[in-house]
Design a protein around this motif. Structure first.
Motif, PDB file in Angstrom:
ATOM      1  N   ALA A  79      13.575   4.510  29.893  1.00  0.00           N
ATOM      2  CA  ALA A  79      13.610   3.230  29.185  1.00  0.00           C
ATOM      3  C   ALA A  79      12.537   2.300  29.726  1.00  0.00           C
ATOM      4  CB  ALA A  79      14.985   2.586  29.334  1.00  0.00           C
ATOM      5  N   ASP A  80      12.116   1.388  28.886  1.00  0.00           N
ATOM      6  CA  ASP A  80      11.160   0.354  29.276  1.00  0.00           C
ATOM      7  C   ASP A  80      11.904  -0.971  29.372  1.00  0.00           C
ATOM      8  OD1 ASP A  80       8.896   2.026  29.225  1.00  0.00           O
ATOM      9  OD2 ASP A  80       8.735   1.782  27.050  1.00  0.00           O
ATOM     10  N   ILE A  81      11.538  -1.780  30.346  1.00  0.00           N
ATOM     11  CA  ILE A  81      12.106  -3.117  30.479  1.00  0.00           C
ATOM     12  C   ILE A  81      11.238  -4.068  29.670  1.00  0.00           C
ATOM     13  CG2 ILE A  81      12.621  -5.002  32.060  1.00  0.00           C
ATOM     14  CD1 ILE A  81      13.025  -2.887  34.255  1.00  0.00           C
ATOM     15  N   ARG A  82      11.825  -4.697  28.660  1.00  0.00           N
ATOM     16  CA  ARG A  82      11.102  -5.651  27.819  1.00  0.00           C
ATOM     17  C   ARG A  82      11.138  -7.050  28.422  1.00  0.00           C
ATOM     18  NH1 ARG A  82       7.591  -2.760  25.555  1.00  0.00           N
ATOM     19  NH2 ARG A  82       8.463  -1.038  24.378  1.00  0.00           N
ATOM     20  N   SER A  83      12.253  -7.400  29.068  1.00  0.00           N
ATOM     21  CA  SER A  83      12.367  -8.662  29.792  1.00  0.00           C
ATOM     22  C   SER A  83      13.519  -8.523  30.776  1.00  0.00           C
ATOM     23  CB  SER A  83      12.616  -9.842  28.840  1.00  0.00           C
ATOM     24  OG  SER A  83      13.873  -9.715  28.219  1.00  0.00           O
ATOM     25  N   HIS A  84      13.488  -9.359  31.824  1.00  0.00           N
ATOM     26  CA  HIS A  84      14.574  -9.303  32.793  1.00  0.00           C
ATOM     27  C   HIS A  84      14.670 -10.618  33.553  1.00  0.00           C
ATOM     28  CE1 HIS A  84      12.528  -9.072  36.716  1.00  0.00           C
ATOM     29  NE2 HIS A  84      11.547  -8.515  36.020  1.00  0.00           N
ATOM     30  N   SER A  85      15.832 -10.808  34.160  1.00  0.00           N
ATOM     31  CA  SER A  85      16.013 -11.932  35.064  1.00  0.00           C
ATOM     32  C   SER A  85      16.960 -11.492  36.167  1.00  0.00           C
ATOM     33  CB  SER A  85      16.580 -13.160  34.341  1.00  0.00           C
ATOM     34  OG  SER A  85      17.893 -12.907  33.899  1.00  0.00           O
ATOM     35  N   ALA A  86      16.828 -12.104  37.310  1.00  0.00           N
ATOM     36  CA  ALA A  86      17.713 -11.818  38.439  1.00  0.00           C
ATOM     37  C   ALA A  86      18.076 -13.145  39.083  1.00  0.00           C
ATOM     38  CB  ALA A  86      17.027 -10.901  39.445  1.00  0.00           C
ATOM     39  N   LYS A  87      19.348 -13.341  39.260  1.00  0.00           N
ATOM     40  CA  LYS A  87      19.836 -14.578  39.876  1.00  0.00           C
ATOM     41  C   LYS A  87      20.740 -14.228  41.043  1.00  0.00           C
ATOM     42  CE  LYS A  87      19.635 -17.116  35.621  1.00  0.00           C
ATOM     43  NZ  LYS A  87      18.561 -17.957  35.569  1.00  0.00           N
ATOM     44  N   VAL A  88      20.626 -15.007  42.113  1.00  0.00           N
ATOM     45  CA  VAL A  88      21.466 -14.811  43.294  1.00  0.00           C
ATOM     46  C   VAL A  88      22.442 -15.976  43.360  1.00  0.00           C
ATOM     47  CG1 VAL A  88      21.483 -14.645  45.814  1.00  0.00           C
ATOM     48  CG2 VAL A  88      19.637 -13.574  44.498  1.00  0.00           C
ATOM     49  N   TYR A  89      23.688 -15.654  43.669  1.00  0.00           N
ATOM     50  CA  TYR A  89      24.729 -16.663  43.793  1.00  0.00           C
ATOM     51  C   TYR A  89      25.707 -16.209  44.873  1.00  0.00           C
ATOM     52  CZ  TYR A  89      27.558 -13.363  41.103  1.00  0.00           C
ATOM     53  OH  TYR A  89      28.214 -12.246  40.679  1.00  0.00           O
ATOM     54  N   ASN A  90      26.597 -17.083  45.284  1.00  0.00           N
ATOM     55  CA  ASN A  90      27.628 -16.721  46.267  1.00  0.00           C
ATOM     56  C   ASN A  90      28.949 -16.502  45.546  1.00  0.00           C
ATOM     57  OD1 ASN A  90      25.955 -16.920  48.503  1.00  0.00           O
ATOM     58  ND2 ASN A  90      26.299 -19.104  48.682  1.00  0.00           N
ATOM     59  N   ASP A  91      29.653 -15.414  45.904  1.00  0.00           N
ATOM     60  CA  ASP A  91      30.976 -15.176  45.332  1.00  0.00           C
ATOM     61  C   ASP A  91      31.984 -16.111  45.995  1.00  0.00           C
ATOM     62  OD1 ASP A  91      31.616 -14.018  47.794  1.00  0.00           O
ATOM     63  OD2 ASP A  91      31.772 -11.979  47.012  1.00  0.00           O
ATOM     64  N   VAL A  92      33.259 -15.991  45.635  1.00  0.00           N
ATOM     65  CA  VAL A  92      34.271 -16.920  46.155  1.00  0.00           C
ATOM     66  C   VAL A  92      34.430 -16.832  47.667  1.00  0.00           C
ATOM     67  CG1 VAL A  92      35.561 -17.077  43.999  1.00  0.00           C
ATOM     68  CG2 VAL A  92      36.136 -15.278  45.643  1.00  0.00           C
ATOM     69  N   VAL A 125      23.804  -6.004  35.486  1.00  0.00           N
ATOM     70  CA  VAL A 125      24.210  -5.358  36.736  1.00  0.00           C
ATOM     71  C   VAL A 125      24.583  -6.451  37.729  1.00  0.00           C
ATOM     72  CG1 VAL A 125      23.528  -3.815  38.617  1.00  0.00           C
ATOM     73  CG2 VAL A 125      22.593  -3.464  36.305  1.00  0.00           C
ATOM     74  N   VAL A 126      25.773  -6.355  38.299  1.00  0.00           N
ATOM     75  CA  VAL A 126      26.220  -7.272  39.343  1.00  0.00           C
ATOM     76  C   VAL A 126      26.370  -6.463  40.614  1.00  0.00           C
ATOM     77  CG1 VAL A 126      28.060  -8.815  40.114  1.00  0.00           C
ATOM     78  CG2 VAL A 126      27.403  -8.768  37.698  1.00  0.00           C
ATOM     79  N   SER A 127      25.797  -6.957  41.702  1.00  0.00           N
ATOM     80  CA  SER A 127      25.862  -6.219  42.960  1.00  0.00           C
ATOM     81  C   SER A 127      25.755  -7.165  44.147  1.00  0.00           C
ATOM     82  CB  SER A 127      24.737  -5.186  43.022  1.00  0.00           C
ATOM     83  OG  SER A 127      23.511  -5.844  43.038  1.00  0.00           O
ATOM     84  N   LYS A 128      26.033  -6.620  45.308  1.00  0.00           N
ATOM     85  CA  LYS A 128      25.806  -7.361  46.543  1.00  0.00           C
ATOM     86  C   LYS A 128      24.303  -7.504  46.694  1.00  0.00           C
ATOM     87  CE  LYS A 128      29.919  -5.458  48.652  1.00  0.00           C
ATOM     88  NZ  LYS A 128      30.469  -4.567  49.668  1.00  0.00           N
ATOM     89  N   GLY A 130      31.849 -16.395  49.634  1.00  0.00           N
ATOM     90  CA  GLY A 130      30.583 -16.830  50.217  1.00  0.00           C
ATOM     91  C   GLY A 130      29.555 -15.731  50.392  1.00  0.00           C
ATOM     92  N   ASN A 131      29.826 -14.532  49.879  1.00  0.00           N
ATOM     93  CA  ASN A 131      28.887 -13.415  49.995  1.00  0.00           C
ATOM     94  C   ASN A 131      27.789 -13.537  48.944  1.00  0.00           C
ATOM     95  OD1 ASN A 131      30.465 -12.012  52.008  1.00  0.00           O
ATOM     96  ND2 ASN A 131      31.897 -11.579  50.355  1.00  0.00           N
ATOM     97  N   PRO A 132      26.536 -13.270  49.322  1.00  0.00           N
ATOM     98  CA  PRO A 132      25.455 -13.339  48.346  1.00  0.00           C
ATOM     99  C   PRO A 132      25.552 -12.176  47.351  1.00  0.00           C
ATOM    100  CG  PRO A 132      24.615 -12.593  50.454  1.00  0.00           C
ATOM    101  CD  PRO A 132      26.053 -12.942  50.662  1.00  0.00           C
TER     102      PRO A 132
END
Length: 80
Positions: free
Chosen positions: A27-40, A6-9, A42-44
């Motif tokens: 559904a059950d979540i077996r593992s997950h990760s979330a990363k924050v970055y800036n788009d071109v 999932v990609v979102s603001k 500069g929006n998070p």
């Protein structure tokens, strides 16, 4: 098991909403990760990736995608 991305603001409470949508879809979540970055511009942005396992045959990947795509700020959601 399935992998979802999932990609979102980025915003406060986003991971909680995505996790809740996954849970409500049976559904059950077996593992997950979330990363924050800036788009071109500069929006998070946030990239949430999870390995999910559906509990039973009543669970629907289509329903899960509908729930996630209704979350405010979601740009893209897909199974990989």
């Amino acid at each position: 098991m399935s992998r979802i991305e999932v990609v979102s603001k980025d915003r406060v409470g986003l991971v909680s909403e995505i996790s809740g949508a996954i849970s409500r879809s049976g559904a059950d979540i077996r593992s997950h990760s979330a990363k924050v970055y800036n788009d071109v511009a500069g929006n998070p942005m946030s990239r949430f990736t999870a390995i999910v396992e559906f509990d039973d045959s009543k669970s629907s990947t289509d329903e899960l995608m509908r729930r996630i795509r209704r979350i405010r700020g979601v740009v893209r959601a897909e199974f990989k």
